[in-house]
Design an enzyme around this catalytic site. Structure first.
Site, PDB file in Angstrom:
ATOM      1  N   GLY A   1       0.668  -0.889  -0.163  1.00  0.00           N
ATOM      2  CA  GLY A   1      -0.063  -0.415   0.230  1.00  0.00           C
ATOM      3  C   GLY A   1       0.351   1.052   0.291  1.00  0.00           C
ATOM      4  N   GLY A   2       0.674   2.304  -0.845  1.00  0.00           N
ATOM      5  CA  GLY A   2       0.894   3.597  -0.564  1.00  0.00           C
ATOM      6  C   GLY A   2       2.137   2.956  -1.692  1.00  0.00           C
ATOM      7  CG  ASP A   3       5.163   5.433   1.218  1.00  0.00           C
ATOM      8  OD1 ASP A   3       4.875   4.513   1.768  1.00  0.00           O
ATOM      9  OD2 ASP A   3       6.009   5.621   1.600  1.00  0.00           O
ATOM     10  CD  GLU A   4       3.416   0.989   5.107  1.00  0.00           C
ATOM     11  OE1 GLU A   4       2.650  -0.347   5.433  1.00  0.00           O
ATOM     12  OE2 GLU A   4       3.636   2.231   5.948  1.00  0.00           O
TER      13      GLU A   4
END
Length: 125
Positions: A19-22
């Site tokens: 998710g996102g930058d993970e």
């Protein structure tokens, strides 16, 4: 980033955007030392400059690492523990690997005044 992550891991490892930058990576290793070496290789590899137009972009990675031999650990517990270790890496100055240890959960439970019975229920996932 996904392409770069794929190149930094072995073909048998599983890497996915969380998710996102993970991102999350699952790898089977023989010892914690091997997992730390893999995480450091990923951290350093992600830090290589990326050409963007006429400039360069440098990415840093704060990596939370969980090593377990317990087949009973749920995926939710492993992800939660890795997430906690990642935030510890960010709080410690970013761009580093932090290994999660169960003792850290016990300290957190004591710090927040969680009873041992309630902590067992929370830690069960």
């Amino acid at each position: 980033m996904a392409t770069r992550l794929g190149a930094l891991t072995r073909g048998v490892d599983v890497v996915a955007r969380f998710g996102g930058d993970e991102f999350v990576a699952f790898a089977e290793v023989d010892a914690e030392r091997d997992a730390v070496e893999m995480a450091e290789r990923i951290r350093k590899g992600l830090g290589a400059p990326i050409q963007v137009g006429e400039g360069h972009l440098v990415v840093t990675a704060s990596i939370g690492l969980v090593v377990t031999s317990e087949a009973t650990s749920s995926p939710a517990t492993l992800l939660r523990d890795a997430d906690n270790a990642m935030y510890d890496a960010k709080r410690a100055g970013r761009d580093q690997v932090v290994v999660y240890h169960a003792a850290a959960r016990d300290v957190a439970n004591l710090r927040w005044g969680v009873s041992s019975t309630r902590a067992a229920r929370l830690n069960a996932g």
